[in-house]
Design an enzyme around this catalytic site. Structure first.
Site: not given
Length: 506
Positions: A211, A216, A231, A295, A372
């Site tokens: 992480k 993002r 994001r 990812f 997470k």
């Protein structure tokens, strides 16, 4: 439609705590709207006008507000046209023109309409009609399946357009509303766990991935054209030419990638988050280079992958972007998961995300398939107020009051923020100067030694946990809270909830 009808509906929605009643009331309004009024109404109702930022804050609204009109005459179209004009005003004299246009709008509004417009333009509507409720109301008004409307809204990222299709299109039109390369998709979110082993136990075999302490990004490529979104679905392509060039070099024609970006130091370790965000938020490219780490892949050369299992998406990502994949391992062994977590921390990253290997991509949802794990509890909270500093910090705004989102209205109005603590820990001199300049511009009122502000500033806060406390309305207080970073890339609606914080109680 008259603005007064929207105001009356918002008032009716605010006074009931029943989700069903809110949905029914909103559905009745939506059925009466013309197609062109749908997007403006939903934007005003959610406190997020369709025009985006229009350069209007608390001070400008206060200065522009005069005697209200006696009778309602403003239409939704009148308001939307004015906001279009405000959003495009720039150059010399634009501040005066903006003030005049805003004053003219408010002069034609009744007292109730003025109050509604102020709250809407400041993102403080507080009706309890969050996006989930509004989405369900669209489904009810159109008599469409809720799942179909939710999916269309998630994949289009546009609730107004989803409402138009649901209410005035066919079922086939709604079903065909899917991922479009070049149009941002609401990102999939992760829940939390205290250890990698706990997360793995919850999802089974998983990809345990680093992480990163970055920002993002979602990158779309169609042919040579590349677009990069935050994001919150803001287009920031012009800020990140280095990332656009990397994606253009991939062996694909069309692709949609999900990932993060961050700056690296000379040893290829992550730079402090503040440096990444300073570069990320700059309107023009700077010397500091941002690196992309992907990812997930949601679309590839004409094929949507969001309903494919993660293992399939990972294989495609490894094929097209091997040098830009986030590091991780696929495992069902908790010891391996914990090892990857330790390695991520040793490399300077935040922790890991544990993702069920056969999970699909749930756009716009915080489900249980992604979890997470961070060694320190980190939450996104909202600044409610800031206190005058003393001693070395005299003359500065220092100690911040922190609030958590209460979407359910368990401790007040649905959608409001519940105070959970204060802190001045982690504030650098530069941050103190920023606070002192920033918060008076969004001030709502003052009490002795405290400046109360619009609840619009998100701050990433690290804590050691929570403890029971009768001092705050949510019944909890933060333990050893310290500021990690202000998050310009997040909205107040993205803040963590009081229910999540209360879940930390033993």
């Amino acid at each position: 439609m008259l603005l007064a009808e929207l105001v009356d509906t918002a008032d009716a929605v605010a006074v009931t705590r029943s989700r069903r009643a809110k949905v029914d009331t909103l559905a009745a309004l939506l059925r009466r709207l013309e197609p062109d009024d749908l997007a403006p109404v939903l934007g005003l109702l959610l406190g997020s006008p369709r025009q985006g930022r229009i350069g209007v804050g608390w001070r400008s609204l206060a200065a522009a507000t005069g005697e209200p009109a006696a009778e309602p005459t403003l239409t939704i179209a009148d308001v939307d046209t004015t906001l279009d004009g405000l959003a495009t005003m720039s150059g010399p004299g634009s501040a005066a023109r903006r003030s005049a246009a805003l004053a003219a709008l408010l002069a034609n509004a009744t007292n109730g309409e003025q109050e509604f417009l102020r709250r809407s333009l400041l993102g403080d509507v507080r009706t309890g009609a969050l996006e989930g409720v509004v989405t369900d109301a669209i489904a009810a008004a159109a008599e469409r399946p809720i799942a179909a409307v939710r999916r269309a809204a998630m994949l289009s990222g546009d609730l107004g357009e989803t409402a138009r299709i649901a209410l005035h299109g066919t079922a086939a039109d709604l079903a065909a509303t899917g991922l479009v390369v070049g149009r941002a998709v609401l990102p999939m979110l992760a829940s939390t766990a205290s250890t990698a082993a706990d997360a793995l136990a919850a999802v089974g075999e998983a990809s345990v991935e680093y992480k990163l302490d970055g920002a993002r990004i979602q990158v779309h490529r169609s042919g040579h054209d590349v677009r990069i979104f935050t994001r919150n679905l803001a287009d920031i392509t012009h800020r990140l030419p280095e990332i656009a060039d990397i994606v253009r070099a991939m062996p694909v024609r069309d692709v949609v990638l999900d990932g993060e970006t961050l700056a690296l130091d000379e040893n290829e370790a992550p730079r402090p988050f503040q440096e990444t965000m300073a570069r990320f938020g700059a309107e023009a490219a700077r010397d500091l280079v941002l690196h992309p780490w992907f990812f997930d892949v949601l679309h590839l050369d004409g094929r949507d992958l969001i309903d494919e299992p993660l293992r399939t998406r990972m294989a495609e990502l490894a094929r097209i972007a091997p040098a830009h994949r986030i590091r991780g391992e696929v495992t069902a062994d908790p010891e391996i998961a914990e090892r990857v977590s330790r390695e991520a921390l040793a490399a300077g990253h935040e922790g890991v995300v544990v993702k069920a290997i056969d999970s699909t991509y749930a756009a716009g949802r915080r489900g249980s398939s992604w979890i997470k794990v961070k060694p320190v509890h980190t939450f996104d909270l909202v600044v409610l107020a800031v206190e005058q500093g003393s001693g070395r910090r005299a003359g500065m705004l220092s100690n911040i009051h922190l609030g958590a989102l209460d979407p359910l209205g368990e401790f007040g109005e649905p959608g409001a923020f519940v105070m959970v603590g204060k802190t001045f820990k982690g504030l650098t001199d530069a941050t103190l100067r920023w606070q002192t300049e920033r918060f008076p511009t969004i001030e709502t009122h003052r009490t002795a030694g405290t400046v109360w502000v619009e609840p619009v500033t998100v701050v990433e806060t690290a804590i050691d946990g929570v403890q029971r406390s009768p001092r705050y309305p949510g019944g909890i207080a933060l333990r050893f809270a310290r500021v990690k970073a202000y998050r310009d890339d997040k909205r107040p609606a993205d803040a963590d909830t009081i229910q999540t914080l209360r879940g930390l109680l033993r």
